[in-house]
Design a protein around this motif. Structure first.
Motif: not given
Length: 204
Positions: A123-125, A130-131, A158-162, A169-179
């Motif tokens: 985990f990068a952070n 937690e997630n 499905i993997v979450m990219p990070g 906004f600072g560090q925010v999570p991204f997603s491959y699933i929101n298609s």
């Protein structure tokens, strides 16, 4: 309205006593509806009885308790009346996603299968760690949930990219699933960031 939609006759509009966003409500054709813990949290913020305060304790509930939270019961009753939902299932939101939307980590593939985000070590952070726990709890709960027909869901991961730094906004999570499914094509949020090449290939 008749001219705009090319329809004959009058259109009756029903307004449910519920404030929500499209990204945090999904439903199967058999009438099971899904939302996120952040939806309940936002309902608490709008509750006049709370005098403008938000109930942070909602986000700390485990999933069985969350299904019985008073805002979950209220929303379940409203959606049954206005949308025909036979049940409402609450899932943990991604903790640090600004939207709190269900579609950042959850997608209905069909009436039998759910696609769910997965955070993988290393985990990068701390948010990713937690997630990871929150999404694993979602997966276990959804896999054991009994649908109206008595069957359970198959939960695919499905993997979450990070995370990435976004200006303002600072560090925010991204997603491959929101298609978006469009004309038989799945338009998904892929990226060209070199450090996500491996996870993108995995997601694809």
């Amino acid at each position: 309205l008749d001219d705009a939609f090319g329809a004959e006759g009058k259109v009756v509009t029903y307004r449910a006593p519920l404030t929500t966003e499209g990204g945090t409500l999904m439903a199967t054709t058999e009438g099971v509806c899904f939302t996120s813990s952040r939806q309940l949290f936002h309902m608490s913020c709008l509750d006049p009885a709370n005098a403008g305060a938000c109930d942070e304790s909602i986000l700390a509930l485990d999933l069985p308790a969350m299904q019985q939270n008073r805002y979950a019961v209220e929303m379940r009753e409203i959606l049954e009346t206005y949308a025909g939902c036979k049940d409402l299932v609450i899932t943990h939101s991604v903790s640090d996603d600004g939207t709190g939307h269900l579609d950042m980590y959850f997608k209905l593939l069909d009436d039998d299968r759910i696609l769910l985000g997965e955070y993988r070590a290393p985990f990068a952070n701390a948010f990713q760690q937690e997630n990871a726990l929150l999404m694993d709890e979602n997966a276990a709960f959804l896999s054991s949930y009994r649908r109206p027909n008595g069957e359970t869901y198959t939960v695919e991961r499905i993997v979450m990219p990070g995370h990435r730094v976004m200006q303002g906004f600072g560090q925010v999570p991204f997603s491959y699933i929101n298609s978006t499914y469009f004309n038989g094509i799945n338009l998904w949020p892929a990226t060209d960031f070199a450090e996500w090449r491996e996870s993108r290939d995995d997601a694809q």
